[in-house]
Design a protein around this motif. Structure first.
Motif, PDB file in Angstrom:
ATOM      1  N   ALA A 205       0.945  -1.009  -0.037  1.00  0.00           N
ATOM      2  CA  ALA A 205       0.042  -0.149   0.056  1.00  0.00           C
ATOM      3  C   ALA A 205       0.790   1.450   0.141  1.00  0.00           C
ATOM      4  CB  ALA A 205      -0.954   0.020   1.012  1.00  0.00           C
ATOM      5  N   GLU A 206       2.202   1.231   0.616  1.00  0.00           N
ATOM      6  CA  GLU A 206       2.965   2.317   0.615  1.00  0.00           C
ATOM      7  C   GLU A 206       3.444   2.751  -0.436  1.00  0.00           C
ATOM      8  OE1 GLU A 206       4.854  -0.788   3.064  1.00  0.00           O
ATOM      9  OE2 GLU A 206       3.146  -0.560   2.019  1.00  0.00           O
ATOM     10  N   LEU A 207       3.696   1.670  -1.520  1.00  0.00           N
ATOM     11  CA  LEU A 207       4.434   2.169  -2.839  1.00  0.00           C
ATOM     12  C   LEU A 207       3.689   2.919  -3.689  1.00  0.00           C
ATOM     13  CD1 LEU A 207       6.698  -0.892  -4.380  1.00  0.00           C
ATOM     14  CD2 LEU A 207       5.521   1.148  -5.779  1.00  0.00           C
ATOM     15  N   GLU A 208       4.289   4.115  -4.091  1.00  0.00           N
ATOM     16  CA  GLU A 208       3.671   4.904  -4.937  1.00  0.00           C
ATOM     17  C   GLU A 208       4.639   5.264  -6.229  1.00  0.00           C
ATOM     18  OE1 GLU A 208       2.241   8.547  -3.287  1.00  0.00           O
ATOM     19  OE2 GLU A 208       0.824   7.366  -1.727  1.00  0.00           O
ATOM     20  N   PRO A 209       4.289   4.788  -7.435  1.00  0.00           N
ATOM     21  CA  PRO A 209       5.057   5.019  -8.476  1.00  0.00           C
ATOM     22  C   PRO A 209       5.250   6.602  -8.706  1.00  0.00           C
ATOM     23  CG  PRO A 209       3.415   3.515  -9.240  1.00  0.00           C
ATOM     24  CD  PRO A 209       3.105   4.170  -7.553  1.00  0.00           C
TER      25      PRO A 209
END
Length: 244
Positions: A205-209
């Motif tokens: 959930a914390e991974l944002e491109p």
């Protein structure tokens, strides 16, 4: 040297169980592949990777979406989210999760090569000005990526790094090295597009491109390998690599 900090058991929920290492080299034909790379915040890579793997700087997430026309399990689609990294000095892709649209293929990939996956809907389409992939799970759109304005590329210029798949094996929890071989007949590159990535749905959930890096599209065949190496996830590869 940067090193993953995730505790292996904490990220092992849902990983497959392999009862043996008996999978043989398996050819797959009529394979179309879309591969897109994108930067993300570097510190997160250390939190998402186990200690056996070394994150890149900046952090890089990759998506590989494939349409397989010929396999022992029939035609199927496979979509992977991977975090680019190194195992020792070798570039690798740590499998976060995959989506497969065939139950038979999903079971074979999990039991034979340690692919953590869920069933879903995958579309990989080629237009005159774009190659586009869309993935949905339980009716929820979780990924939409593309390659705009494709330009011809020498097939030899495209290389895919091996997977590191976390799985429970007869030797315990291990990273399973999966390095398919490819025979490519066509390759293209173009402008990468990341229109949707639902990190929560993929378990990160914390991974944002942030910044798209590259995109390639290929056609040809590939062979899933007979497994050769495992790696203990809690220690770095120089100490934890095991030969089968």
């Amino acid at each position: 040297m940067l090193q993953g900090r995730a505790q292996p058991e904490a990220i092992a929920a849902g990983c497959p169980e392999m009862v043996d290492f008996g999978a043989t080299a398996t050819p797959l034909g009529d394979v179309q592949t879309l591969h897109v790379l994108c930067e993300f915040e570097s510190r997160l890579a250390e939190e998402l990777l186990p200690p056996a793997l070394h994150p890149t700087l900046p952090g890089v997430v990759g998506w590989m979406v494939q349409r397989v026309g010929e396999s022992p399990w029939g035609a199927f689609h496979l979509a992977q989210t991977r975090i680019e990294c190194r195992s020792g000095v070798r570039p690798r892709g740590y499998l976060v999760e995959a989506v497969v649209d065939s139950a038979a293929a999903a079971e074979a990939l999990a039991s034979g090569w340690g692919f953590r996956s869920r069933l879903g809907t995958i579309r990989l389409r080629r237009y005159y000005d774009e190659v586009r992939a869309e993935v949905a799970v339980s009716g929820r759109d979780v990924l939409a990526i593309g390659l705009r304005d494709p330009q011809p590329l020498a097939a030899a210029d495209v290389q895919y790094v091996a997977n590191m798949n976390l799985a429970r094996t007869p030797r315990g929890l291990r990273l399973v090295q999966v390095d398919p071989s490819f025979a490519l007949e066509r390759a293209e590159r173009g402008e990468p597009r990341v229109d949707l990535f639902d990190g929560e749905a993929w378990g990160v959930a914390e991974l944002e491109p942030a910044y798209p890096i590259s995109a390639s599209s290929t056609a040809g065949s590939m062979t899933l390998p007979q497994l050769r190496f495992l790696c203990r996830p809690e220690v770095w590869a120089f100490d934890g690599t095991e030969r089968l």
